[in-house]
Design a protein around this motif. Structure first.
Motif, PDB file in Angstrom:
ATOM      1  N   PHE A   1      -3.011  -1.008 -11.057  1.00  0.00           N
ATOM      2  CA  PHE A   1      -1.693  -1.231 -10.477  1.00  0.00           C
ATOM      3  C   PHE A   1      -1.287  -2.701 -10.563  1.00  0.00           C
ATOM      4  O   PHE A   1      -0.106  -3.012 -10.696  1.00  0.00           O
TER       5      PHE A   1
ATOM      6  N   HIS B   1      10.418   3.571  -6.859  1.00  0.00           N
ATOM      7  CA  HIS B   1       9.681   2.903  -5.788  1.00  0.00           C
ATOM      8  C   HIS B   1      10.617   2.719  -4.610  1.00  0.00           C
ATOM      9  O   HIS B   1      11.654   2.056  -4.731  1.00  0.00           O
TER      10      HIS B   1
ATOM     11  N   ALA C   1      -2.084   5.725  -5.758  1.00  0.00           N
ATOM     12  CA  ALA C   1      -2.271   4.494  -4.973  1.00  0.00           C
ATOM     13  C   ALA C   1      -2.858   4.804  -3.601  1.00  0.00           C
ATOM     14  O   ALA C   1      -3.624   4.017  -3.047  1.00  0.00           O
TER      15      ALA C   1
ATOM     16  N   ASP D   1       1.549   1.303  -4.994  1.00  0.00           N
ATOM     17  CA  ASP D   1       0.924   0.001  -4.792  1.00  0.00           C
ATOM     18  C   ASP D   1      -0.177   0.194  -3.747  1.00  0.00           C
ATOM     19  O   ASP D   1       0.129   0.447  -2.569  1.00  0.00           O
TER      20      ASP D   1
END
Length: 568
Positions: free
Chosen positions: A259, A276, A235, A548
């Motif tokens: 994503f 995450h 990401a 992300d």
């Protein structure tokens, strides 16, 4: 300082709109025993100038094999089919002399572990200068040295001239990685293959290396193939993402699209497995660090010193550390390499003795403990190591490794056999696995065996030292879920040593942060991860990449502001 290129050995630069690297129907097979086994098949992609392509997948997916095949860096029992053209020049099955001229200048590699990639008997400067001298016929040693120092400055090495004269073992992990990057860009390659370039690094060092790669990528306009299983790094860096499974490409999309909406079930499962930061359940700091007779593990003002050895002076590794863990509680101990967290873990299991302070494990005072008392308390402690492969005896079936603590505790054979079966059930492995050897199991299966062995004597305290850092993301998720379930069922206290804050967020009730041998902050994970007070904790959290792209861009800007510099 710039150096002229020998145009006769390098393919022409791509025309506008043309890919710098075009891979078509690439296949790799290895001769295993009496047959060819496919490691990669039908791999096809175009890499555009100045772009970053991330190739992701689990161990054995073919991501590294397919990339090393392009450079001709596979062993002799491999055969490669298909095509890989670097600016129109075919690399697959090209003569070795032709490939040597292309390597380093047309395409170059950054490997995962710089300590094994760099030659330990030569200085850093000599190795970088040698690269330049080998490929530049008009280069003198004086000019090569100047170029090497320039490159070390380019990769932001502290004191480039000192680093030039240093050996690999004299540099930190992050500095060694910078040195290897300097060597890989010495000839201004058009394609960089970065194979897990940050996996072995602490989170803050990883962030610095990623910033460096991003800056160099922009300065040199090199295209990058980034091989990784860390979706946060993807990401942070990638323009496009290619997902591989069992040697085949299952999905190829822009990073933003992948994503936002992964289409293949395997990609969806991979994304769902990624820890995450920020998604852990909130906890309250109900226990604190107060003196408490019910604590399974209690440290108060503990200092630990490694004694003088030869010319090496005594070293204070831990200074006045205090923490307390209750039964059924998970304490995450986080910090960079050298912060002292593993030293505390070693003291808990009696491998190093505290210099001063109070350390009690399962009610036993560990200061001045004699051999008999130490044997008794160690039966109440379980240890899960970072690398399950090296912590299991390769000559023993895993059932014997699981049963060894029980045998040392004097249990009879029948009891040991039954307990081994129960432990295999607990870690969700078939009972017939007891007859297999470690090399016959996957990394995740070996770690499950390590957990089973650690729980053999129903410990009061479990010490887990980076137990999932060597595992693929989906395997890591399954092992962490297993550890969570067992911990809730058995209610042992856990000291979880790690540098992965996303894992700590998932698993821990409370967190203690270490820096330079001191615990600089501790509290509930809600306090530490969502409202940190210490500047070091803030930097540590800001350095964690999240899976992300949009959120990661914001985090990069926030981290740059925290460090007082402009984000790239």
């Amino acid at each position: 300082m710039s150096t002229s290129k020998d145009a006769s050995v390098v393919s022409h630069a791509p025309k506008p709109g043309e890919p710098v690297l075009s891979v078509s129907n690439l296949g790799v097979e290895f001769w295993v025993g009496d047959r060819w086994a496919a490691a990669a098949k039908h791999v096809t992609y175009d890499l555009m100038p100045g772009k970053v392509l991330a190739i992701v997948g689990e161990s054995g997916s073919g991501k590294s094999t397919s990339s090393m095949a392009i450079m001709g860096l596979l062993p002799k029992n491999a055969r490669v089919t298909g095509s890989a053209k670097l600016s129109g020049r075919e690399l697959i099955n090209a003569p070795i002399e032709s490939l040597r001229k292309v390597r380093g200048e047309g395409i170059s590699a950054i490997f995962q572990e710089p300590m094994t990639a760099l030659n330990p008997v030569y200085t850093i400067g000599f190795q970088i200068a040698e690269t330049v001298l080998t490929h530049r016929s008009n280069m003198t040693r004086k000019l090569a040295k100047a170029r090497a120092i320039e490159l070390l400055g380019l990769v932001e090495m502290p004191d480039p001239e000192k680093a030039y004269n240093s050996y690999p073992h004299q540099l930190s992990g992050g500095q060694r990685q910078r040195a290897m990057i300097a060597q890989s860009i010495a000839l201004d390659p058009r394609v960089l293959v970065a194979d897990e370039p940050t996996t072995a690094l602490d989170v803050t060092v990883q962030a610095e290396i990623l910033d460096l790669l991003r800056n160099l990528h922009q300065k040199l306009d090199s295209a990058i193939i980034l091989i990784t299983h860390d979706m946060g790094v993807v990401a942070d860096m990638a323009d496009d993402v290619m997902v591989m499974k069992d040697g085949a490409v299952v999905e190829h999309a822009t990073a933003t699209d992948l994503f936002a909406a992964p289409s293949h079930p395997y990609t969806q499962a991979l994304m769902a497995s990624v820890p995450h930061l920020g998604l852990g359940e909130a906890t309250s700091d109900v226990h604190g660090i107060r003196e408490d007779s019910t604590a399974a593990l209690h440290l108060e003002n503990v200092s630990i010193e490694y004694p003088k050895r030869g010319r090496v002076p005594a070293f204070l590794a831990v200074s006045e550390a205090s923490l307390s863990i209750q039964p059924g509680e998970v304490m995450g101990l986080v910090g960079e390499s050298g912060s002292g967290k593993t030293t505390i873990a070693r003291a808990v299991v009696g491998l190093v003795a505290p210099k001063e302070g109070t350390l009690r494990v399962a009610g036993q005072d560990m200061i001045g403990v004699d051999a008999k008392q130490l044997r008794a308390v160690r039966r109440k402690i379980g240890i899960v190591f970072q690398d399950p492969g090296s912590s299991l005896n390769p000559r023993w079936p895993v059932g014997e490794s699981i049963g060894e603590p029980l045998e040392l505790a004097g249990r009879d054979r029948k009891e040991i056999s039954k307990r081994v079966e129960d432990l295999l059930d607990l870690v969700e492995l078939p009972r017939d696995f007891r007859n297999r050897y470690p090399h016959e199991l996957s990394g995740g299966q070996r770690q499950r065996i390590g957990i089973a062995r650690a729980l053999a004597l129903d410990p009061v305290v479990l010490v887990a030292d980076e137990p999932t850092s060597a595992l693929d993301v989906s395997v890591q998720a399954r092992v962490l879920e297993l550890l969570q379930n067992i911990q809730k069922e058995k209610q042992f206290a856990t000291l979880f040593v790690t540098h992965d804050l996303a894992v700590v967020d998932l698993l821990a009730d409370r967190i203690a942060v270490m820096q330079h041998g001191k615990i600089v902050e501790q509290g509930s994970k809600e306090q530490i991860l969502r409202n940190p007070q210490n500047d070091y904790t803030k930097r540590l959290i800001a350095a964690v990449p999240v899976p992300d792209p949009a959120e990661q861009r914001e985090r990069r800007l926030a981290r740059a502001a925290l460090l007082g510099r402009t984000a790239s």
